[in-house]
Design a protein around this motif. Structure first.
Motif, PDB file in Angstrom:
ATOM      1  N   PHE A 169      42.671  44.387  45.001  1.00  0.00           N
ATOM      2  CA  PHE A 169      41.683  43.430  45.097  1.00  0.00           C
ATOM      3  C   PHE A 169      41.473  43.030  43.738  1.00  0.00           C
ATOM      4  N   TYR A 170      42.584  43.427  42.752  1.00  0.00           N
ATOM      5  CA  TYR A 170      42.635  42.854  41.566  1.00  0.00           C
ATOM      6  C   TYR A 170      43.617  41.941  41.610  1.00  0.00           C
ATOM      7  N   ILE A 171      44.280  41.718  43.161  1.00  0.00           N
ATOM      8  CA  ILE A 171      45.013  40.766  43.365  1.00  0.00           C
ATOM      9  C   ILE A 171      44.225  39.579  43.589  1.00  0.00           C
ATOM     10  N   ASN A 172      43.249  39.890  44.368  1.00  0.00           N
ATOM     11  CA  ASN A 172      42.000  39.062  44.876  1.00  0.00           C
ATOM     12  C   ASN A 172      41.438  38.429  43.729  1.00  0.00           C
ATOM     13  N   TYR A 173      40.891  38.282  42.311  1.00  0.00           N
ATOM     14  CA  TYR A 173      40.566  38.265  41.446  1.00  0.00           C
ATOM     15  C   TYR A 173      41.636  37.256  41.200  1.00  0.00           C
ATOM     16  N   ALA A 174      42.448  36.968  41.137  1.00  0.00           N
ATOM     17  CA  ALA A 174      43.392  36.215  40.498  1.00  0.00           C
ATOM     18  C   ALA A 174      43.712  34.906  41.453  1.00  0.00           C
ATOM     19  N   PHE A 175      43.952  35.760  43.020  1.00  0.00           N
ATOM     20  CA  PHE A 175      43.903  34.578  44.150  1.00  0.00           C
ATOM     21  C   PHE A 175      42.631  33.623  43.747  1.00  0.00           C
ATOM     22  N   ILE A 176      41.267  34.177  43.736  1.00  0.00           N
ATOM     23  CA  ILE A 176      40.197  32.982  43.177  1.00  0.00           C
ATOM     24  C   ILE A 176      40.635  32.325  42.921  1.00  0.00           C
ATOM     25  N   ILE A 177      41.151  32.783  41.580  1.00  0.00           N
ATOM     26  CA  ILE A 177      41.192  31.546  39.895  1.00  0.00           C
ATOM     27  C   ILE A 177      42.335  30.743  40.138  1.00  0.00           C
ATOM     28  N   TRP A 178      43.354  31.056  41.448  1.00  0.00           N
ATOM     29  CA  TRP A 178      44.353  30.313  41.411  1.00  0.00           C
ATOM     30  C   TRP A 178      44.451  29.152  41.586  1.00  0.00           C
ATOM     31  N   PRO A 179      43.766  28.396  42.061  1.00  0.00           N
ATOM     32  CA  PRO A 179      43.346  26.810  42.607  1.00  0.00           C
ATOM     33  C   PRO A 179      43.085  26.194  41.165  1.00  0.00           C
ATOM     34  N   LEU A 180      42.565  27.215  40.033  1.00  0.00           N
ATOM     35  CA  LEU A 180      42.825  26.272  38.907  1.00  0.00           C
ATOM     36  C   LEU A 180      44.310  25.784  37.793  1.00  0.00           C
ATOM     37  N   PHE A 181      45.256  27.054  38.189  1.00  0.00           N
ATOM     38  CA  PHE A 181      46.083  25.827  38.028  1.00  0.00           C
ATOM     39  C   PHE A 181      46.806  25.098  39.022  1.00  0.00           C
ATOM     40  N   LEU A 182      46.719  25.310  40.322  1.00  0.00           N
ATOM     41  CA  LEU A 182      47.127  24.045  41.129  1.00  0.00           C
ATOM     42  C   LEU A 182      46.724  22.955  40.587  1.00  0.00           C
TER      43      LEU A 182
END
Length: 360
Positions: free
Chosen positions: A333-346
């Motif tokens: 579930f913590y990785i889920n939060y990182a995944f949600i904001i990942w597109p910002l870095f992309l």
């Protein structure tokens, strides 16, 4: 892998895909997850919807730059084939464990409420048969199932009127009577209820009117937020703070307040119907995993779906110690939060580094 999509998702499909995938897993426990905020939790769904809506912006911007490609292909275009495939493999591992966590959470609920002292292996097997059947129809089949599930299940929100009648609206006031730490804890635990909208990164190439995708995704997010708001507000009115903190499935107890002469266990009816929402969430994630394996192996095969479903089924049946299982699912579930904001870095990488050409 060459992306060759047929655009099959209209506006209704997108709205209900976003809404149903989000609502599937955590609504029944949401008041408990938000309990660190006390009675002030009732307006948190509005805050979460606003954050989710803002996070959709970079996602739509990113995929609109690669209209015929999903996130798996975008990784390869931005990072190169091998690094991109490495990222995709990590993403697949995360999604597989996430599906297992959602299924296992629902099984725990069934065992506690409806099947105490009985094994859930056969119900799980039947669940997976339906799961694979729906997923094998593709993303349009899943979207249609989302629409059907919404109208089959959402009517049970009518039963909340008994909780509102017996509750006390004065619990909803005062506002903002929590500390910064309590705000952080409630947000950290509760925002998981909004996860699911990020899957638009994968089915965007299938959307017919891609220029309207943000509007359609926003509508799905706010429909979900309104359902959360009604449920959490009713819980705040009906329960004490102690009950919100200590009752794991407070929404089911709300259904116990229903007084009908022809139906005694409304909570059992509710969790039986809830399987439709769990299926909408898991089918969407399973479809994404299947697409990921297709991408890595550069071949679209039905067998990938069966293999993944078997792996998840076996993973759920591994007798992990409860402490280990809890640790694994919490990390997911913590990785889920990182995944949600990942597109910002992309998005940043896309701006500073031209996409590599020739990556299929």
């Amino acid at each position: 892998m060459e992306q060759n999509h047929t655009k099959v998702l209209n506006g209704y499909h997108v709205v209900f895909l976003v809404q149903n995938v989000m609502i599937g897993s955590t609504l029944l426990t949401l008041p408990n997850l938000l309990s660190p905020a006390g009675y002030s939790q009732w307006w948190f769904p509005l805050l979460f919807a606003l954050i989710a809506n803002l996070l959709v912006l970079p996602m739509i911007w990113l995929v609109s730059k690669y209209k015929e490609h999903d996130l798996f292909a975008i990784h390869e275009k931005l990072f190169g084939r091998w690094v991109g495939k490495g990222l995709n493999l990590f993403l697949l591992g995360y999604l597989i464990v996430l599906i297992a966590a959602i299924c296992e959470g629902y099984l725990d609920l069934i065992q506690v409420v409806a099947l105490p002292d009985r094994t859930t292996t056969w119900p799980l097997f039947l669940f997976f048969l339906v799961l694979v059947y729906i997923t094998s129809g593709g993303i349009k089949s899943i979207a249609r199932y989302c629409i059907m599930s919404f109208f089959l299940v959402t009517w049970i929100i009518y039963f909340l009127k008994w909780g509102m009648t017996d509750g006390d609206i004065r619990h909803a006031l005062p506002l903002f009577n929590f500390t910064a730490q309590e705000l952080f804890t409630a947000t950290k635990k509760g925002f998981i209820s909004m996860s699911g909208f990020e899957l638009i990164l994968f089915y965007f190439p299938y959307i017919i009117h891609q220029q309207r995708a943000f509007k359609q995704a926003s509508l799905g997010i706010w429909i979900c937020a309104i359902l959360y708001l009604v449920t959490v507000l009713t819980s705040v009115m009906y329960f004490s703070i102690w009950q919100l903190e200590n009752v794991l499935y407070p929404v089911l107890y709300l259904f116990n307040a229903v007084k009908l002469s022809f139906l005694e266990r409304v909570d059992v009816l509710a969790i039986s119907l809830w399987v439709f929402f769990i299926l909408t969430t898991t089918t969407a994630y399973l479809w994404v995993v299947k697409r990921g394996i297709d991408s890595i192996r550069m071949a679209e095969k039905k067998s990938h779906l069966y293999i993944v479903a078997t792996v998840i089924f076996l993973f759920i049946n591994i007798p992990f110690p409860k402490e280990v299982q809890k640790m694994i699912y919490e990390r997911v579930f913590y990785i889920n939060y990182a995944f949600i904001i990942w597109p910002l870095f992309l998005c940043i990488i896309h701006l500073v580094k031209p996409a590599k050409e020739g990556v299929k």
